[in-house]
Structure formats: C-alpha cells, structure tokens
Design a protein around this motif. Structure first.
Motif, PDB file in Angstrom:
ATOM      1  N   MET A 141     -16.095 -18.047 -12.158  1.00  0.00           N
ATOM      2  CA  MET A 141     -15.246 -18.490 -13.237  1.00  0.00           C
ATOM      3  C   MET A 141     -14.256 -17.371 -13.521  1.00  0.00           C
ATOM      4  SD  MET A 141     -16.270 -19.540 -17.170  1.00  0.00           S
ATOM      5  CE  MET A 141     -17.670 -20.448 -16.677  1.00  0.00           C
ATOM      6  N   SER A 142     -12.985 -17.718 -13.562  1.00  0.00           N
ATOM      7  CA  SER A 142     -12.004 -16.685 -13.862  1.00  0.00           C
ATOM      8  C   SER A 142     -12.173 -16.224 -15.305  1.00  0.00           C
ATOM      9  CB  SER A 142     -10.592 -17.216 -13.632  1.00  0.00           C
ATOM     10  OG  SER A 142     -10.221 -18.116 -14.645  1.00  0.00           O
ATOM     11  N   ALA A 143     -11.907 -14.965 -15.522  1.00  0.00           N
ATOM     12  CA  ALA A 143     -12.107 -14.382 -16.851  1.00  0.00           C
ATOM     13  C   ALA A 143     -11.241 -15.075 -17.902  1.00  0.00           C
ATOM     14  CB  ALA A 143     -11.804 -12.896 -16.811  1.00  0.00           C
ATOM     15  N   GLY A 144     -10.020 -15.428 -17.527  1.00  0.00           N
ATOM     16  CA  GLY A 144      -9.122 -16.094 -18.465  1.00  0.00           C
ATOM     17  C   GLY A 144      -9.621 -17.459 -18.879  1.00  0.00           C
ATOM     18  N   GLU A 145     -10.078 -18.227 -17.913  1.00  0.00           N
ATOM     19  CA  GLU A 145     -10.587 -19.567 -18.215  1.00  0.00           C
ATOM     20  C   GLU A 145     -11.891 -19.497 -19.008  1.00  0.00           C
ATOM     21  OE1 GLU A 145      -9.283 -22.735 -17.668  1.00  0.00           O
ATOM     22  OE2 GLU A 145      -7.489 -21.573 -17.239  1.00  0.00           O
ATOM     23  N   LYS A 146     -12.727 -18.529 -18.665  1.00  0.00           N
ATOM     24  CA  LYS A 146     -13.988 -18.362 -19.388  1.00  0.00           C
ATOM     25  C   LYS A 146     -13.702 -18.011 -20.850  1.00  0.00           C
ATOM     26  CE  LYS A 146     -18.374 -15.895 -19.287  1.00  0.00           C
ATOM     27  NZ  LYS A 146     -19.190 -14.904 -18.606  1.00  0.00           N
ATOM     28  N   ALA A 147     -12.768 -17.098 -21.064  1.00  0.00           N
ATOM     29  CA  ALA A 147     -12.407 -16.715 -22.428  1.00  0.00           C
ATOM     30  C   ALA A 147     -11.817 -17.894 -23.191  1.00  0.00           C
ATOM     31  CB  ALA A 147     -11.415 -15.566 -22.397  1.00  0.00           C
ATOM     32  N   LYS A 148     -10.982 -18.678 -22.515  1.00  0.00           N
ATOM     33  CA  LYS A 148     -10.373 -19.843 -23.154  1.00  0.00           C
ATOM     34  C   LYS A 148     -11.438 -20.866 -23.553  1.00  0.00           C
ATOM     35  CE  LYS A 148      -6.379 -22.836 -22.540  1.00  0.00           C
ATOM     36  NZ  LYS A 148      -5.275 -23.189 -21.666  1.00  0.00           N
ATOM     37  N   ALA A 149     -12.415 -21.080 -22.675  1.00  0.00           N
ATOM     38  CA  ALA A 149     -13.493 -22.019 -22.965  1.00  0.00           C
ATOM     39  C   ALA A 149     -14.316 -21.548 -24.163  1.00  0.00           C
ATOM     40  CB  ALA A 149     -14.401 -22.193 -21.746  1.00  0.00           C
ATOM     41  N   LYS A 150     -14.666 -20.264 -24.174  1.00  0.00           N
ATOM     42  CA  LYS A 150     -15.464 -19.719 -25.282  1.00  0.00           C
ATOM     43  C   LYS A 150     -14.690 -19.772 -26.594  1.00  0.00           C
ATOM     44  CE  LYS A 150     -19.235 -18.683 -23.130  1.00  0.00           C
ATOM     45  NZ  LYS A 150     -20.467 -19.416 -23.414  1.00  0.00           N
ATOM     46  N   THR A 151     -13.383 -19.516 -26.530  1.00  0.00           N
ATOM     47  CA  THR A 151     -12.549 -19.580 -27.728  1.00  0.00           C
ATOM     48  C   THR A 151     -12.506 -20.993 -28.274  1.00  0.00           C
ATOM     49  OG1 THR A 151     -11.192 -17.736 -26.965  1.00  0.00           O
ATOM     50  CG2 THR A 151     -10.226 -19.160 -28.636  1.00  0.00           C
ATOM     51  N   GLU A 152     -12.305 -21.975 -27.393  1.00  0.00           N
ATOM     52  CA  GLU A 152     -12.274 -23.376 -27.827  1.00  0.00           C
ATOM     53  C   GLU A 152     -13.612 -23.781 -28.440  1.00  0.00           C
ATOM     54  OE1 GLU A 152     -11.134 -25.428 -24.252  1.00  0.00           O
ATOM     55  OE2 GLU A 152      -9.060 -25.579 -24.905  1.00  0.00           O
ATOM     56  N   GLN A 153     -14.698 -23.342 -27.815  1.00  0.00           N
ATOM     57  CA  GLN A 153     -16.021 -23.672 -28.343  1.00  0.00           C
ATOM     58  C   GLN A 153     -16.213 -23.086 -29.743  1.00  0.00           C
ATOM     59  OE1 GLN A 153     -18.323 -22.043 -25.161  1.00  0.00           O
ATOM     60  NE2 GLN A 153     -18.545 -23.995 -24.111  1.00  0.00           N
ATOM     61  N   ALA A 154     -15.845 -21.825 -29.922  1.00  0.00           N
ATOM     62  CA  ALA A 154     -16.015 -21.163 -31.215  1.00  0.00           C
ATOM     63  C   ALA A 154     -15.125 -21.787 -32.289  1.00  0.00           C
ATOM     64  CB  ALA A 154     -15.725 -19.678 -31.084  1.00  0.00           C
ATOM     65  N   GLN A 155     -13.868 -22.057 -31.926  1.00  0.00           N
ATOM     66  CA  GLN A 155     -12.952 -22.669 -32.890  1.00  0.00           C
ATOM     67  C   GLN A 155     -13.450 -24.053 -33.293  1.00  0.00           C
ATOM     68  OE1 GLN A 155      -9.227 -22.602 -30.790  1.00  0.00           O
ATOM     69  NE2 GLN A 155      -8.576 -20.695 -31.750  1.00  0.00           N
ATOM     70  N   GLY A 156     -13.904 -24.812 -32.317  1.00  0.00           N
ATOM     71  CA  GLY A 156     -14.398 -26.156 -32.594  1.00  0.00           C
ATOM     72  C   GLY A 156     -15.626 -26.141 -33.481  1.00  0.00           C
TER      73      GLY A 156
END
Length: 57
Positions: A1-16
């Motif tokens: 998993m690319s670091a950027g995509e992983k960070a984006k996924a975790k950010t979306e999860q936390a915001q949601g």
C-alpha cells in the motif's frame, strides 16, 4: 500500500468516525450518515490498497 493512499484512507476513516460521533451526539442524523459514509469510503480505500499489496507480494 502506498504511504499516501494509506494515509488518505486512515484520514477518511478518522474524519468519518468523528463526524458520525458528533452527528449522533447532537441528534443530527444526516451528519451521522455522512460520517458513516466517509468512514466506509476510507475502509474501502484501505481494502483496495491491501488487495493490491497482496498481488504484489
């Protein structure tokens, strides 16, 4: 998993998760639903990236 995509996924999860909690706390069903949708988007992005990693390795 690319670091950027992983960070984006975790950010979306936390915001949601946060948005859903706030929506539930104030009784705003629409905000809670939007938060759940955002979290689900993050979950799907993470699953997609994990699937890519499985085929790479």
């Amino acid at each position: 998993m690319s670091a950027g995509e992983k960070a984006k996924a975790k950010t979306e999860q936390a915001q949601g998760k946060a948005e859903k909690a706030v929506g539930n706390a104030v009784g705003n069903d629409r905000m809670a639903a939007e938060g759940q949708a955002k979290k689900s988007t993050g979950d799907a992005r993470e699953a997609k990236e994990k699937g890519k990693d499985a085929f790479k390795g």
